[in-house]
Design a protein around this motif. Structure first.
Motif, mmCIF file in Angstrom:
data_model
loop_
_atom_site.group_PDB
_atom_site.id
_atom_site.type_symbol
_atom_site.label_atom_id
_atom_site.label_comp_id
_atom_site.label_asym_id
_atom_site.label_seq_id
_atom_site.Cartn_x
_atom_site.Cartn_y
_atom_site.Cartn_z
ATOM 1 N N GLU A 68 0.723 -0.860 -0.039
ATOM 2 C CA GLU A 68 -0.264 -0.271 -0.039
ATOM 3 C C GLU A 68 0.550 1.632 -0.171
ATOM 4 O O GLU A 68 0.864 1.862 -0.748
ATOM 5 N N ILE A 69 2.344 1.088 1.034
ATOM 6 C CA ILE A 69 2.571 2.852 1.274
ATOM 7 C C ILE A 69 3.282 2.572 -0.536
ATOM 8 O O ILE A 69 3.998 3.492 -1.517
ATOM 9 N N ARG A 70 3.655 1.885 -1.046
ATOM 10 C CA ARG A 70 4.610 1.091 -2.494
ATOM 11 C C ARG A 70 3.666 2.217 -3.114
ATOM 12 O O ARG A 70 4.156 2.636 -4.524
ATOM 13 N N LEU A 71 2.836 1.681 -2.936
ATOM 14 C CA LEU A 71 1.666 2.474 -4.257
ATOM 15 C C LEU A 71 1.568 3.801 -4.016
ATOM 16 O O LEU A 71 1.438 4.744 -4.733
ATOM 17 N N ARG A 72 1.099 4.239 -3.074
ATOM 18 C CA ARG A 72 1.465 6.280 -2.478
ATOM 19 C C ARG A 72 1.928 6.289 -2.939
ATOM 20 O O ARG A 72 2.018 7.798 -3.432
ATOM 21 N N ILE A 132 -6.881 5.266 -13.264
ATOM 22 C CA ILE A 132 -5.106 5.094 -13.186
ATOM 23 C C ILE A 132 -4.504 4.321 -13.510
ATOM 24 O O ILE A 132 -3.395 4.708 -14.203
ATOM 25 N N ILE A 133 -4.894 3.021 -13.085
ATOM 26 C CA ILE A 133 -4.175 2.121 -13.686
ATOM 27 C C ILE A 133 -4.369 1.630 -15.855
ATOM 28 O O ILE A 133 -2.929 2.282 -16.246
ATOM 29 N N GLN A 134 -5.189 2.494 -16.119
ATOM 30 C CA GLN A 134 -5.099 2.346 -17.494
ATOM 31 C C GLN A 134 -4.675 3.322 -17.870
ATOM 32 O O GLN A 134 -3.904 3.067 -18.935
ATOM 33 N N TYR A 135 -4.061 4.208 -17.446
ATOM 34 C CA TYR A 135 -3.521 5.645 -17.887
ATOM 35 C C TYR A 135 -1.937 4.918 -18.113
ATOM 36 O O TYR A 135 -1.215 4.827 -18.724
ATOM 37 N N TRP A 136 -1.993 5.185 -16.709
ATOM 38 C CA TRP A 136 -0.421 4.367 -16.871
ATOM 39 C C TRP A 136 -0.364 2.915 -17.715
ATOM 40 O O TRP A 136 0.954 2.804 -17.980
ATOM 41 N N GLN A 137 -0.297 1.771 -18.097
ATOM 42 C CA GLN A 137 -0.624 1.140 -18.765
ATOM 43 C C GLN A 137 -0.005 2.061 -20.187
ATOM 44 O O GLN A 137 0.621 1.258 -21.109
ATOM 45 N N SER A 138 -1.612 2.296 -20.820
ATOM 46 C CA SER A 138 -0.930 2.992 -21.658
ATOM 47 C C SER A 138 -0.246 4.106 -21.908
ATOM 48 O O SER A 138 0.926 3.669 -22.915
ATOM 49 N N THR A 139 0.402 3.963 -20.937
ATOM 50 C CA THR A 139 1.718 4.680 -20.941
ATOM 51 C C THR A 139 2.722 5.011 -21.176
ATOM 52 O O THR A 139 3.786 4.807 -21.728
ATOM 53 N N VAL A 140 2.941 3.498 -20.346
ATOM 54 C CA VAL A 140 4.140 3.024 -19.877
ATOM 55 C C VAL A 140 4.532 1.972 -21.348
ATOM 56 O O VAL A 140 5.236 1.493 -22.554
ATOM 57 N N ASN A 141 2.894 1.654 -22.109
ATOM 58 C CA ASN A 141 3.527 0.753 -23.086
ATOM 59 C C ASN A 141 3.598 1.501 -24.321
ATOM 60 O O ASN A 141 4.603 0.816 -24.904
ATOM 61 N N SER A 142 2.727 2.715 -24.419
ATOM 62 C CA SER A 142 3.801 3.162 -25.882
ATOM 63 C C SER A 142 5.144 4.818 -25.614
ATOM 64 O O SER A 142 5.364 4.878 -26.559
ATOM 65 N N ASN A 150 -9.271 0.520 -4.722
ATOM 66 C CA ASN A 150 -10.960 0.471 -5.092
ATOM 67 C C ASN A 150 -11.094 2.318 -6.190
ATOM 68 O O ASN A 150 -11.656 2.298 -6.754
ATOM 69 N N GLN A 151 -10.218 3.441 -4.941
ATOM 70 C CA GLN A 151 -9.902 4.788 -5.785
ATOM 71 C C GLN A 151 -8.725 4.975 -7.226
ATOM 72 O O GLN A 151 -9.693 5.120 -7.608
ATOM 73 N N VAL A 152 -8.030 3.737 -7.009
ATOM 74 C CA VAL A 152 -7.024 3.403 -8.539
ATOM 75 C C VAL A 152 -8.229 2.549 -9.205
ATOM 76 O O VAL A 152 -7.780 3.629 -10.434
ATOM 77 N N ALA A 183 2.556 9.418 -6.095
ATOM 78 C CA ALA A 183 3.503 11.150 -5.535
ATOM 79 C C ALA A 183 4.636 10.939 -6.707
ATOM 80 O O ALA A 183 4.336 12.200 -6.891
ATOM 81 N N GLN A 184 5.188 9.854 -6.892
ATOM 82 C CA GLN A 184 6.227 10.372 -7.948
ATOM 83 C C GLN A 184 5.924 9.986 -9.106
ATOM 84 O O GLN A 184 6.387 10.207 -9.924
ATOM 85 N N GLU A 185 4.551 9.993 -9.351
ATOM 86 C CA GLU A 185 4.084 9.792 -11.006
ATOM 87 C C GLU A 185 5.510 8.650 -11.717
ATOM 88 O O GLU A 185 5.356 9.174 -13.218
ATOM 89 N N ASN A 186 5.173 7.782 -11.152
ATOM 90 C CA ASN A 186 5.836 6.540 -11.348
ATOM 91 C C ASN A 186 5.500 4.862 -11.826
ATOM 92 O O ASN A 186 4.817 4.847 -11.061
ATOM 93 N N GLY A 187 4.629 5.559 -13.160
ATOM 94 C CA GLY A 187 4.437 4.392 -14.275
ATOM 95 C C GLY A 187 4.347 3.159 -13.602
ATOM 96 O O GLY A 187 3.605 2.231 -13.531
ATOM 97 N N ARG A 188 5.887 2.612 -13.890
ATOM 98 C CA ARG A 188 6.409 0.937 -13.289
ATOM 99 C C ARG A 188 5.816 0.619 -11.981
ATOM 100 O O ARG A 188 5.704 -0.351 -12.028
ATOM 101 N N ASP A 189 5.957 1.472 -11.021
ATOM 102 C CA ASP A 189 6.316 1.146 -10.039
ATOM 103 C C ASP A 189 4.348 1.231 -9.495
ATOM 104 O O ASP A 189 4.474 0.399 -8.987
ATOM 105 N N VAL A 190 3.594 2.121 -9.716
ATOM 106 C CA VAL A 190 2.102 2.120 -9.992
ATOM 107 C C VAL A 190 1.815 0.301 -10.231
ATOM 108 O O VAL A 190 1.289 0.164 -9.492
#
Length: 269
Positions: free
Chosen positions: A148-152, A188-198, A181-183, A156-163
């Motif tokens: 949980e803390i890792r995710l937070r 947020i996951i869809q956003y980072w999946q798209s960003t990291v993959n592309s 549930n909030q994510v 906060a760092q906007e590190n997509g791979r770590d998210v």
């Protein structure tokens, strides 16, 4: 039968206390307290013998913040991490920051998970990410806290791979965790999946209109002027959501603007 035997044992121990050196009774009393923790007579004997197990039970029975509670808490805190943390939370509520930090650090040193968790959250809020990174390692043996803390921290760092990694690991521990549930709610996951993959930044160019924000109540007027909100953490996303809901109550604004939801801020119905 067990209760009867414990009462008999309590009476015998009380008698022995009078005639024997109390030091000889420490181990038997500690054993009895462990086996019968809810026996008040036995606990009273333990308190008289100054046994930590009995004193800790008495601590949690006293009125929080009272003089006896504080006195006993300070006595027990160096040995019991949960008592240290309880004291720190009390001093936070009473705005005594020096005392709060003193006992919080003691609880952390004793390896108390909730204390490490609280301190890590504070460090993330203060953008002290390197210190938070180091502290989090103390939670390795408590995987739900840890991820949980890792995710937070990753959010906060906007590190997509770590998210993505922290989200995956935390989902394995507890798929119903509130932050999961909030994510999901804000996509947020869809956003980072798209960003990291592309490996590119996603723009707001082709986002579909939100029907509630792009039409009047009659549902006929569509506006081509699009306004998008961007936020890098959950608190900001929640504030943005409230702001958009307020703005959509203004007729002039919804006639002239469409308030879009970016992929990192997409309300789920």
């Amino acid at each position: 039968m067990k209760v009867f035997l414990s009462i008999i044992c309590s009476i015998l121990i009380a008698t022995l206390v009078v005639v024997l050196n109390p030091w000889l009774l420490n181990k038997p009393v500690d054993l009895a307290l462990t086996q019968f923790p809810n026996q008040p007579q036995l606990r009273d004997i333990g308190v008289k013998l100054d046994r930590p197990i009995a004193l800790k039970a008495r601590f949690y029975e006293l009125e929080p913040g009272s003089k006896p509670w504080l006195k006993l808490g300070r006595k027990l805190a160096p040995e019991f991490a949960d008592v240290s943390f309880t004291l720190s939370q009390h001093f936070i509520r009473t705005n005594k920051q020096h005392q709060a930090n003193l006992w919080l650090q003691k609880a952390i040193k004793l390896g108390y998970g909730p204390a490490v968790y609280a301190q890590a959250l504070a460090l993330i809020d203060n953008k002290e990410y390197e210190q938070a990174e180091t502290l989090i390692e103390q939670l390795r043996e408590q995987p739900e806290f840890y991820w949980e803390i890792r995710l937070r921290l990753a959010l906060a760092q906007e590190n997509g791979r770590d998210v993505l990694e922290a989200y995956k690991q935390l989902s394995k521990q507890n798929s119903n965790h509130p932050i999961i549930n909030q994510v999901q709610r804000f996509a947020i996951i869809q956003y980072w999946q798209s960003t990291v993959n592309s490996a590119s930044v996603i723009t707001n160019k082709n986002i579909e209109s939100d029907s509630r924000g792009s039409r009047l109540a009659a549902g006929k007027q569509v506006c081509n002027t699009s306004v998008g909100f961007y936020a890098g953490d959950l608190e900001a996303l929640q504030r943005a959501e409230l702001l958009i809901d307020e703005v959509r109550q203004q007729v002039f604004l919804i006639m002239n603007f469409v308030f879009q939801s970016h992929n990192t801020f997409q309300k789920q119905n």
